[in-house]
Enzyme design. Structure first.
Site, PDB file in Angstrom:
ATOM      1  N   LYS A  22       0.893  -1.202   0.183  1.00 53.79           N
ATOM      2  CA  LYS A  22      -0.119   0.317  -0.148  1.00 53.79           C
ATOM      3  C   LYS A  22       0.795   1.379   0.133  1.00 53.79           C
ATOM      4  CE  LYS A  22      -1.866   1.511   4.287  1.00 53.79           C
ATOM      5  NZ  LYS A  22      -1.557   3.113   4.304  1.00 53.79           N
ATOM      6  N   ASN A  23       1.795   1.243   1.015  1.00 59.30           N
ATOM      7  CA  ASN A  23       2.468   2.514   1.105  1.00 59.30           C
ATOM      8  C   ASN A  23       3.662   2.747  -0.179  1.00 59.30           C
ATOM      9  OD1 ASN A  23       1.283   3.025   3.525  1.00 59.30           O
ATOM     10  ND2 ASN A  23       2.971   2.353   5.103  1.00 59.30           N
ATOM     11  N   CYS A 116      -5.112   7.806   9.360  1.00 63.23           N
ATOM     12  CA  CYS A 116      -5.391   7.254  10.711  1.00 63.23           C
ATOM     13  C   CYS A 116      -5.038   8.426  11.541  1.00 63.23           C
ATOM     14  CB  CYS A 116      -4.145   6.279  10.775  1.00 63.23           C
ATOM     15  SG  CYS A 116      -4.613   4.611  10.299  1.00 63.23           S
ATOM     16  N   ARG A 121       0.575  14.629  13.123  1.00 63.75           N
ATOM     17  CA  ARG A 121       0.579  14.454  11.708  1.00 63.75           C
ATOM     18  C   ARG A 121       0.640  15.732  10.966  1.00 63.75           C
ATOM     19  NH1 ARG A 121      -1.591   8.967   9.410  1.00 63.75           N
ATOM     20  NH2 ARG A 121       0.437   8.755   8.478  1.00 63.75           N
ATOM     21  N   ASP A 305       4.335   0.744  11.925  1.00 62.37           N
ATOM     22  CA  ASP A 305       3.222   0.190  11.526  1.00 62.37           C
ATOM     23  C   ASP A 305       3.081  -1.451  12.018  1.00 62.37           C
ATOM     24  OD1 ASP A 305       2.627   2.317  10.263  1.00 62.37           O
ATOM     25  OD2 ASP A 305       3.071   1.600   8.144  1.00 62.37           O
ATOM     26  N   ARG A 397      -8.619  -0.583   4.867  1.00 61.24           N
ATOM     27  CA  ARG A 397      -7.858   0.350   4.254  1.00 61.24           C
ATOM     28  C   ARG A 397      -6.593  -0.220   3.806  1.00 61.24           C
ATOM     29  NH1 ARG A 397      -6.021   4.469   7.830  1.00 61.24           N
ATOM     30  NH2 ARG A 397      -4.772   4.486   6.296  1.00 61.24           N
TER      31      ARG A 397
HETATM   32  C1  UD1 Z   1       4.148   6.913   6.374  1.00 64.23           C
HETATM   33  C2  UD1 Z   1       3.300   5.544   6.143  1.00 64.23           C
HETATM   34  C3  UD1 Z   1       2.810   5.152   7.444  1.00 64.23           C
HETATM   35  C4  UD1 Z   1       3.969   5.117   8.240  1.00 64.23           C
HETATM   36  C5  UD1 Z   1       4.807   6.432   8.420  1.00 64.23           C
HETATM   37  C6  UD1 Z   1       6.108   6.108   9.316  1.00 64.23           C
HETATM   38  C7  UD1 Z   1       2.402   5.987   3.813  1.00 64.23           C
HETATM   39  C8  UD1 Z   1       1.268   6.322   3.073  1.00 64.23           C
HETATM   40  N1  UD1 Z   1       2.260   5.917   5.404  1.00 64.23           N
HETATM   41  O1  UD1 Z   1       3.411   7.994   6.923  1.00 64.23           O
HETATM   42  O2  UD1 Z   1       2.164   3.786   7.163  1.00 64.23           O
HETATM   43  O3  UD1 Z   1       3.283   4.613   9.737  1.00 64.23           O
HETATM   44  O4  UD1 Z   1       5.302   6.718   7.280  1.00 64.23           O
HETATM   45  O5  UD1 Z   1       6.959   4.804   8.860  1.00 64.23           O
HETATM   46  O6  UD1 Z   1       3.501   6.030   3.369  1.00 64.23           O
HETATM   47  N2  UD1 Z   1       5.937  14.931  10.664  1.00 64.23           N
HETATM   48  C9  UD1 Z   1       6.076  16.067  10.867  1.00 64.23           C
HETATM   49  N3  UD1 Z   1       5.999  16.948   9.617  1.00 64.23           N
HETATM   50  C10 UD1 Z   1       5.429  16.601   8.429  1.00 64.23           C
HETATM   51  C11 UD1 Z   1       5.385  15.325   8.309  1.00 64.23           C
HETATM   52  C12 UD1 Z   1       5.587  14.369   9.221  1.00 64.23           C
HETATM   53  O7  UD1 Z   1       6.117  16.511  11.995  1.00 64.23           O
HETATM   54  O8  UD1 Z   1       5.318  17.532   7.648  1.00 64.23           O
HETATM   55  C13 UD1 Z   1       5.933  13.829  11.691  1.00 64.23           C
HETATM   56  C14 UD1 Z   1       4.651  13.047  11.981  1.00 64.23           C
HETATM   57  O9  UD1 Z   1       3.871  13.751  12.630  1.00 64.23           O
HETATM   58  C15 UD1 Z   1       5.192  11.678  12.726  1.00 64.23           C
HETATM   59  C16 UD1 Z   1       6.600  11.629  11.832  1.00 64.23           C
HETATM   60  O10 UD1 Z   1       7.015  12.956  11.263  1.00 64.23           O
HETATM   61  O11 UD1 Z   1       5.369  11.987  13.796  1.00 64.23           O
HETATM   62  C17 UD1 Z   1       6.644  10.427  10.885  1.00 64.23           C
HETATM   63  O12 UD1 Z   1       5.910  10.908   9.766  1.00 64.23           O
HETATM   64  P1  UD1 Z   1       6.014  10.466   8.291  1.00 64.23           P
HETATM   65  O13 UD1 Z   1       7.122   9.688   8.196  1.00 64.23           O
HETATM   66  O14 UD1 Z   1       5.607  11.687   7.485  1.00 64.23           O
HETATM   67  O15 UD1 Z   1       4.798   9.516   8.004  1.00 64.23           O
HETATM   68  P2  UD1 Z   1       3.784   9.520   6.843  1.00 64.23           P
HETATM   69  O16 UD1 Z   1       4.480   9.757   5.731  1.00 64.23           O
HETATM   70  O17 UD1 Z   1       2.628  10.294   7.286  1.00 64.23           O
END
Ligand code: UD1
Length: 418
Positions: A22-23, A116, A121, A305, A397
């Site tokens: 998925k990711n 989620c 986030r 995850d 999902r």
């Molecule tokens: C992706 C994955 C999700 C996985 C996560 C961490 C997808 C679709 N989803 O989510 O399944 O759990 O990586 O491996 O690929 N953050 C900020 N600012 C930002 C972006 C992120 O502070 O602009 C923080 C988030 O709040 C979180 C951390 O960074 O605490 C990690 O988030 P991120 O690596 O961005 O996860 P996702 O890409 O949302």
């Protein structure tokens, strides 16, 4: 309303093939808008997040066709530059369209993305990255409008190796003139896969999988046929299901090299795991033992995850387990439901102490997020009596027809209407 009803106590055994992640598929689907030539993706699971992404692609003017597990996207002609808020709300990955649409059309508008509810986030790292490339961002009433006709490659340092931000910037930069370097980039396997896909379409991305990714912008991308990497989290979930039921499972098309951290923890719990080329065979002990400590970290650390599924295993393992969630601040949604099923848990902010009990019992519980739902399914497989799981839309999902997949492996699990 649909629920999953399961009767625990049978062993998970047999063989399962792992389909595309998925990711990996979600950002690659978004990247399809970066070329006006057809792109065909293979092995794509029939899950709600993918369906929502396809709905978003259609809503901005792409022609999307699904033939079994193959999806062809044609993003010809003029595309709308805004992701409808009601669709963006269903899927955090709608944010992935920001980079590609900006690069293709020079502007993009998107509502705050959903997904989620596992923490704050924020999207500041995405926004800062796009700004660094020369885009202007304005927020009005929850809609972010991003414009940039004359983007230019830049040096970007991420305060945190965010997966989504790395992907978004990488996609925007692929069509942005000049050289972009992302420092402190995320190193998840799905990042490497996205780079491989972009390069298959004519992009020039180097270093994906390392802390520094260099992208030399090109004028145009072309179409491709591509199979995203297999899902390491679905693979891990199935292994956990076999582990908790004293089962024996063989996975094919498994991303063995991307699962080192998971395999190590399962071995710590007493599972016998043999790996081959694309295959993993797990034989579970009579009773799992505690894994000691588990700390979630960016790749190659233990994936957040898989924290919830491992939490389910800890709840019946012999001994005390300590879990530390460092990625998301609110990712213990499964804990209260596992307690309802008899687990012994102490939660303190990002830390959980789980004292393994001999046996869980069935209960009526709720899938509060995707992986929390997976943890409850795993717990239900080992619990005495009937477990009913509500809000299974969360599980759908990310897992394709989980009840069919597990029934084939010996579980007593059904989807029921209420
Ligand atoms: C992706 C994955 C999700 C996985 C996560 C961490 C997808 C679709 N989803 O989510 O399944 O759990 O990586 O491996 O690929 N953050 C900020 N600012 C930002 C972006 C992120 O502070 O602009 C923080 C988030 O709040 C979180 C951390 O960074 O605490 C990690 O988030 P991120 O690596 O961005 O996860 P996702 O890409 O949302």
């Amino acid at each position: 309303m649909q629920i999953l009803r399961m009767d625990g106590g049978t062993r998970i055994q047999g063989e399962a093939r792992i389909e595309s992640a998925k990711n990996a598929a979600l950002p690659i689907l978004a990247a399809c808008v970066m070329t006006d030539e057809p792109v065909t993706l293979l092995g794509i699971p029939d899950i709600a997040d993918v369906e929502n992404m396809l709905a978003i692609l259609r809503s901005i003017g792409c022609d999307v066709e699904r033939d079994g597990s193959s999806i062809t996207v044609r993003a010809q002609g003029d595309l709308y530059d805004s992701v409808p808020p009601h669709l963006a709300e269903t899927l955090r990955s709608s944010l992935f369209l920001a980079g590609p649409l900006l690069a293709r059309t020079g502007s993009v508008a998107f509502g705050m993305p959903g997904g989620c509810e596992i923490g704050l986030r924020p999207i500041d790292l995405h926004e800062r990255g796009l700004r660094a490339l020369g885009a202007t961002l304005e927020e009005d009433d929850g809609i972010v409008r991003c414009t940039g006709k004359n983007l230019k490659g830049a040096d970007i340092h991420l305060d945190y190796p965010s997966v989504g931000a790395t992907e978004n910037i990488m996609m925007a930069a692929a069509l942005t003139p000049g050289k972009t370097v992302i420092h402190n980039a995320a190193r998840e396997p799905e990042i490497v896969d996205l780079a491989r896909f972009l390069n298959a379409c004519g992009a020039r991305v180097a270093g994906a999988g390392k802390q520094m990714i260099a992208i030399q912008g090109v004028k145009k991308l072309h179409g491709a046929t591509y199979r995203p990497i297999p899902d390491r989290i679905v693979a891990g979930t199935l292994l956990a299901a076999a582990a908790i039921t004293g089962g024996e499972l063989r996975l094919t098309n498994a991303p063995v090299g991307d699962m080192i951290a998971q395999i190590a923890k399962l071995r710590d719990m007493g599972c016998d795991i043999r790996d081959g080329v694309g295959t993993l065979t797990l034989r579970a002990p009579k009773r799992l033992r505690s894994f000691g400590q588990l700390q979630t970290l960016p790749h190659p650390g233990f994936p957040t995850d898989m924290q919830a599924p491992m939490f389910a295993l800890a709840s019946v393992a012999d001994g005390v387990s300590l879990v530390l969630e460092t990625i998301f601040e609110n990712r213990y949604a499964h804990a209260s439901d596992l307690v309802k099923m008899g687990a012994d848990v102490i939660l303190n902010d990002r830390m959980a102490v789980v004292r393994g009990v001999q046996r869980l019992h069935g209960a009526r519980v709720k899938a509060r997020d995707l992986r929390a739902g997976a943890a409850l399914v795993i717990a239900g497989l080992a619990a005495e009596g009937v477990t009913e799981i509500e809000q299974i839309g969360q599980i759908d999902r990310g897992y394709e027809k989980i009840e069919i997949m597990l029934s084939r492996l010996g579980a007593r699990i059904k989807r029921a209407d209420e």
